[in-house]
Design a protein around this motif. Structure first.
Motif, PDB file in Angstrom:
ATOM      1  N   UNK A   2     -34.058  25.652  -0.157  1.00  0.00           N
ATOM      2  CA  UNK A   2     -34.504  25.233  -1.492  1.00  0.00           C
ATOM      3  C   UNK A   2     -33.565  24.170  -2.054  1.00  0.00           C
ATOM      4  N   UNK A   3     -32.274  24.299  -1.752  1.00  0.00           N
ATOM      5  CA  UNK A   3     -31.306  23.341  -2.276  1.00  0.00           C
ATOM      6  C   UNK A   3     -31.351  22.018  -1.531  1.00  0.00           C
ATOM      7  N   UNK A   4     -31.678  22.061  -0.244  1.00  0.00           N
ATOM      8  CA  UNK A   4     -31.576  20.852   0.567  1.00  0.00           C
ATOM      9  C   UNK A   4     -32.871  20.047   0.651  1.00  0.00           C
ATOM     10  N   UNK A   5     -34.000  20.691   0.385  1.00  0.00           N
ATOM     11  CA  UNK A   5     -35.280  20.051   0.707  1.00  0.00           C
ATOM     12  C   UNK A   5     -35.626  18.893  -0.248  1.00  0.00           C
ATOM     13  N   UNK A   6     -36.393  17.941   0.280  1.00  0.00           N
ATOM     14  CA  UNK A   6     -36.964  16.873  -0.546  1.00  0.00           C
ATOM     15  C   UNK A   6     -38.446  16.758  -0.221  1.00  0.00           C
ATOM     16  N   UNK A   7     -39.232  16.169  -1.161  1.00  0.00           N
ATOM     17  CA  UNK A   7     -40.682  16.118  -0.932  1.00  0.00           C
ATOM     18  C   UNK A   7     -41.012  15.478   0.414  1.00  0.00           C
ATOM     19  N   UNK A   8     -42.001  16.075   1.094  1.00  0.00           N
ATOM     20  CA  UNK A   8     -42.432  15.550   2.384  1.00  0.00           C
ATOM     21  C   UNK A   8     -41.882  16.350   3.545  1.00  0.00           C
ATOM     22  N   UNK A   9     -40.886  17.200   3.285  1.00  0.00           N
ATOM     23  CA  UNK A   9     -40.287  17.964   4.380  1.00  0.00           C
ATOM     24  C   UNK A   9     -40.989  19.295   4.601  1.00  0.00           C
ATOM     25  N   UNK A  10     -40.725  19.901   5.755  1.00  0.00           N
ATOM     26  CA  UNK A  10     -41.406  21.148   6.099  1.00  0.00           C
ATOM     27  C   UNK A  10     -40.427  22.176   6.656  1.00  0.00           C
TER      28      UNK A  10
END
Ligand SMILES: Cc1cc2nc3c(=O)[nH]c(=O)nc-3n(C[C@H](O)[C@H](O)[C@H](O)COP(=O)(O)OP(=O)(O)OC[C@H]3O[C@@H](n4cnc5c(N)ncnc54)[C@H](O)[C@@H]3O)c2cc1C
Ligand SMILES: Cc1cc2nc3c(=O)[nH]c(=O)nc-3n(C[C@H](O)[C@H](O)[C@H](O)COP(=O)(O)OP(=O)(O)OC[C@H]3O[C@@H](n4cnc5c(N)ncnc54)[C@H](O)[C@@H]3O)c2cc1C
Ligand code: SF4
Ligand code: SF4
Ligand code: FES
Lengths: 470, 274
Positions: free
Chosen positions: B25-33
């Motif tokens: 949750x802390x590392x993700x950015x839009x477009x990732x899976x």
């Protein structure tokens, strides 16, 4: 038993033959091929050792296992002593005894090889390790050392990472391994098949580390879930052993047809995910009738022997040089032949051919002949003109090799890499970043289990020195 | 183990699931899976991170149960656990302010589109969203998308909701008027839909981004199974993608490879049982 034999008596003993599963039966199952020596066989083989003062065999081992000492103890039937000596030098003896290319390492240097056959050091190592696992749990249980309060992160749970973690934990540091996949072992689990290295052995080794207090966290991809920078902030030192997991593509037409696999994908489906092996596995795999495996190394042998076990009628190695130039271990080639694998030598693939539905139907090939030696000293294969032919195949597996995976290194521009993308490190494993050490395939490119372990061990010592300074 | 906190049915076979995964949750950015594995022995299933709450340490996934793997995942009730969740994987979407963009979502692709459309709106774009499905119950997230879209257009093949027809009809209409013609198009959905959108925007060269869904295993570039042809180059969707320039994608090869294990016949088509 007799252990005060004269040199002459020792020289008179013939090298033991490894009991094996019947070739026809085993070519259709995944159980281990080599069955292991009996105590009697092992002791007799150990008596062939001359306990040479100059210890040439030890120099042939990348982690310098005290071979004459453990073999002598075994010859005398002192198994606990043998196990203690062996495990003092090698953290994964049950693995190395099975997969080390002994014929070019320890056994290549054995004096008995000069006239006749070398002592079967690998078989003996395997015997002692298996014995210890079954009979001397207490040997494997080490008392936890006094905690130093230092925290270490290890990236990757392959042989390099496991060895470094064990060495550091024994020194009292708090070690945490981060592994990208959902299970431990690296190539030992997802690459090398069950019939060469049973998964139970990896499980036992991992359990031993856990008892030492090593914490293993799967599903953490360094460079994605956490960055190397975060690890450097949160830990006192970092060891990177993330391997060389990037497939080299064939680069010929038809590579995207249905039925073309990279060796990594094929083996991962079967070994890590259990496809075709276990009914409870949800992972599918194409069972080919005619399977062509391109390449001549250990990986190619593992793929072709797996294909045979998944039911292939024809399982073929397609290699552009000759058999004597193949980099695979002699034992693997020999086993593959016994299992009915065909060797299509001096043959280079030109294209994968498909049917109208996009499924593989054949491999278009070109016959080669050997010309002048190239940079590697091996004779360079050159095409024979007018010799193109089609090899019928419904599954084609590319086992050309792997390169450094850039997932982690690309996120850390300050980490110095060589021109192939491998991490640059000194002989002790220190990288260009303070407190960051590396070893195994990410430094060497595709190498061996024992070299990766040697790197882990050396780096752990260097990390100890580094921690003393900071 | 990753705890499932919420599991809500949005449409037949479409679930919105919230799970605890603080690091991702802390590392993700839009477009990732992420790649999810329900239990021992289960498949590794790639799923887009629909939304995340860094403070709460949670991820939102939108999962369409189309096969055994996804059905197993949506069957996990709140309080239950998923054995493995790994990520965030793939490249984040390159977000910029194009001025006026159109986001096109089809089926479960709409869920994949959601975080992207939200990020585009947050970057200052005027977002027109077109969502489609076979029939009304398969049109999802309309309300959520309306929260930040300037306009949401809905199409269904049977006309049970919005306009009857395909999303491409709406896009054609937008493109015909210079006042509504998008500067960039983002299309996520079934392969035929993405291909049709890419063909529509190709003549006028409107930048068109698509999100590809090849079969994956590790998601880290190790197996090569997710390779897709972009121009004349083989790229790995899990590390170089999943988003690519729609005008460069070889959709035929992608569609073909997706059928590799379509049914049990396919698995055994060429081989024998041992
Ligand atoms: C099919 C095959 C057969 C082989 N047979 C033999 C043999 O018979 N004998 C022999 O000596 N050698 C053999 N080898 C070579 C040997 O397996 C390798 O040299 C050895 O495993 C390298 O060890 P390693 O620890 O460096 O890396 P690996 O074993 O590759 O382990 C690396 C681990 O790091 C993980 N990882 C990768 N990236 C990240 C990341 N970003 N974050 C967290 N974790 C990450 C990987 O998932 C993996 O688990 C074989 C190799 C293959 C592929
Ligand atoms: C990067 C990425 C992001 C994704 N995001 C989402 C998401 O947010 N929500 C969601 O519901 N799904 C998403 N998918 C698709 C999802 O991964 C597949 O639906 C799932 O793997 C199918 O597995 P299954 O066991 O349920 O079905 P299976 O029984 O394996 O397959 C059912 C049918 O789907 C096809 N199929 C198999 N794998 C895929 C695949 N990867 N993509 C499309 N079709 C496939 C099969 O050929 C078959 O026709 C994403 C896929 C990728 C690669
Ligand atoms: S570790 Fe490998 S090279 Fe060393 S002694 Fe054992 S088998 Fe030989
Ligand atoms: S070289 Fe051979 S005979 Fe001599 S000590 Fe080593 S194993 Fe024994
Ligand atoms: S999923 Fe294996 S390389 Fe992309």
């Amino acid at each position: 038993m007799l252990n005060n034999l004269s040199a002459k008596e020792r020289l008179g003993i013939e090298r033991v033959k490894m009991p094996e599963q019947d070739a026809i039966a085993r070519s259709r199952n995944f159980a281990e091929v080599n069955l292991g020596l009996t105590l009697e066989q092992a002791m007799r083989e150990a008596q062939r050792c001359l306990a040479c003062k100059s210890r040439p065999c030890v120099a042939g081992c990348p982690v310098e296992v005290a071979i004459p000492e453990f073999v002598t103890a075994l010859a005398a039937g002192e198994l606990t002593v043998a196990a203690r000596i062996l495990m003092g030098d090698n953290a994964l003896p049950a693995v190395c005894g099975r997969v080390c290319p002994q014929e070019v390492q320890c056994e290549a240097k054995c004096v008995r090889g000069a006239r006749g056959l070398p002592v079967a050091i690998g078989y003996l190592e395997r015997f002692v390790a298996d014995w210890a696992m079954a009979n001397a749990e207490d040997l494997a249980v080490e008392s936890r050392p006094v905690p130093t309060g230092k925290q270490i992160a290890v990236v990757g749970c392959g042989p390099a990472g496991l060895t470094a973690a064990g060495e550091l934990a024994r020194r009292g540091h708090e070690v945490r391994i981060f592994e990208a996949l959902h299970d431990t072992g690296g190539v030992l689990r997802y690459g090398i098949p069950e019939f060469r290295l049973p998964k139970a052995i990896i499980d036992a080794e991992v359990a031993r580390l856990s008892r030492l207090g090593v914490d293993i966290e799967c599903n953490v991809i360094i460079g994605k879930t956490l960055t190397l920078g975060q690890l450097r902030e949160q830990f006192d030192a970092v060891f990177i052993g993330n391997g060389a997991g990037l497939p080299v593509m064939l680069g010929i037409p038809g590579e995207n047809l249905k039925g073309v696999y990279s060796a990594n994908e094929y083996l991962t489906r079967v070994n890590l995910m259990g496809a075709g092996q276990f009914a409870e596995s949800a992972t599918p795999i194409l069972r080919g009738r005619n399977v062509a495996v391109i390449g001549g190394g250990n990986t190619a042998m593992d793929c072709v022997r797996t294909a045979r076990r998944l039911g292939a009628e024809r399982a073929m190695i397609v290699y552009r040089r000759g058999e004597s130039e193949m980099p695979a271990r002699v034992e693997e080639i020999h086993h593959a032949k016994e299992e009915g694998v065909e060797f299509v030598m001096l043959t280079a693939p030109l294209a994968v051919l498909g049917d109208t539905q996009g499924w593989v139907r054949a491999l278009a090939c070109q016959a080669m002949e050997l010309g002048e030696p190239d940079a590697s000293g091996r004779r360079r294969p050159v095409p024979v003109s007018g010799s193109a032919f089609e090899l019928p195949a419904d599954v084609v597996i590319n086992a050309l090799g792997t390169r450094a995976n850039p997932l982690l290194t690309a996120t850390e521009p300050d980490l110095k890499l060589n021109r192939w993308g491998n991490i640059e490190s000194d002989a002790q494993g220190a990288t260009s970043l303070p407190g960051v050490f590396a070893g195994g395939d990410i430094v060497r490119g595709g190498a061996t289990v024992i070299l990766a372990m040697g790197d882990g061990k050396r780096a752990a010592a260097a990390m100890e020195a580094y921690l003393g300074q900071v | 183990m990753f705890e499932v906190l919420e599991n809500e049915t949005l449409a037949p076979a479409l679930h919105r699931m919230v799970l605890r995964a603080p690091r991702i949750a802390a590392a993700r950015r839009p477009g990732q899976f992420v790649i999810v594995r329900r239990a021992e022995g289960a498949e590794r299933i790639p799923l887009t991170i629909g939304d995340a709450d860094e403070a709460a340490g949670t991820l939102t996934l939108f999962v369409q149960a189309i096969g055994a793997g996804t059905r197993d995942i949506v069957a996990v009730p709140p309080g239950g656990c998923l054995r493995d969740v790994a990520g965030p994987l793939g490249q984040p979407t390159h977000i910029e302010n194009w001025g006026r963009v159109t986001c096109v979502g089809g089926g479960v692709g709409t869920a994949v589109l959601y975080p992207l459309a939200k990020a585009l709106a947050a970057a200052g774009n005027r977002v027109t969203t077109i969502i489609g499905g076979r029939s009304a119950p398969l049109v999802i997230l309309e309300k959520e998308l309306a929260d930040f879209s300037a306009e949401v257009r809905v199409t269904t093949e049977d006309g049970s909701r919005g306009r009857q027809g395909f999303v491409t009809h709406e896009l054609t209409e937008l493109m015909a008027d210079s006042a509504t013609c998008p500067r960039a198009v983002f299309a996520i959905g079934p392969v035929p839909m993405m291909r049709a959108v890419a063909e529509l925007t190709r003549p006028t060269a409107i930048p068109t981004l698509v999100s590809l869904n090849p079969i994956m295993i590790d998601g880290t570039g190790m197996c090569g199974g997710c390779r897709v042809m972009i121009g004349s180059e083989a790229r790995f969707a899990c590390v170089d993608g999943p988003e690519f320039d729609g005008h460069q994608v070889d959709f035929q090869s992608l569609a073909d490879r997706l059928t590799m294990y379509r049914d049990h016949e396919a698995q055994c088509r060429v081989g024998l049982q041992p």
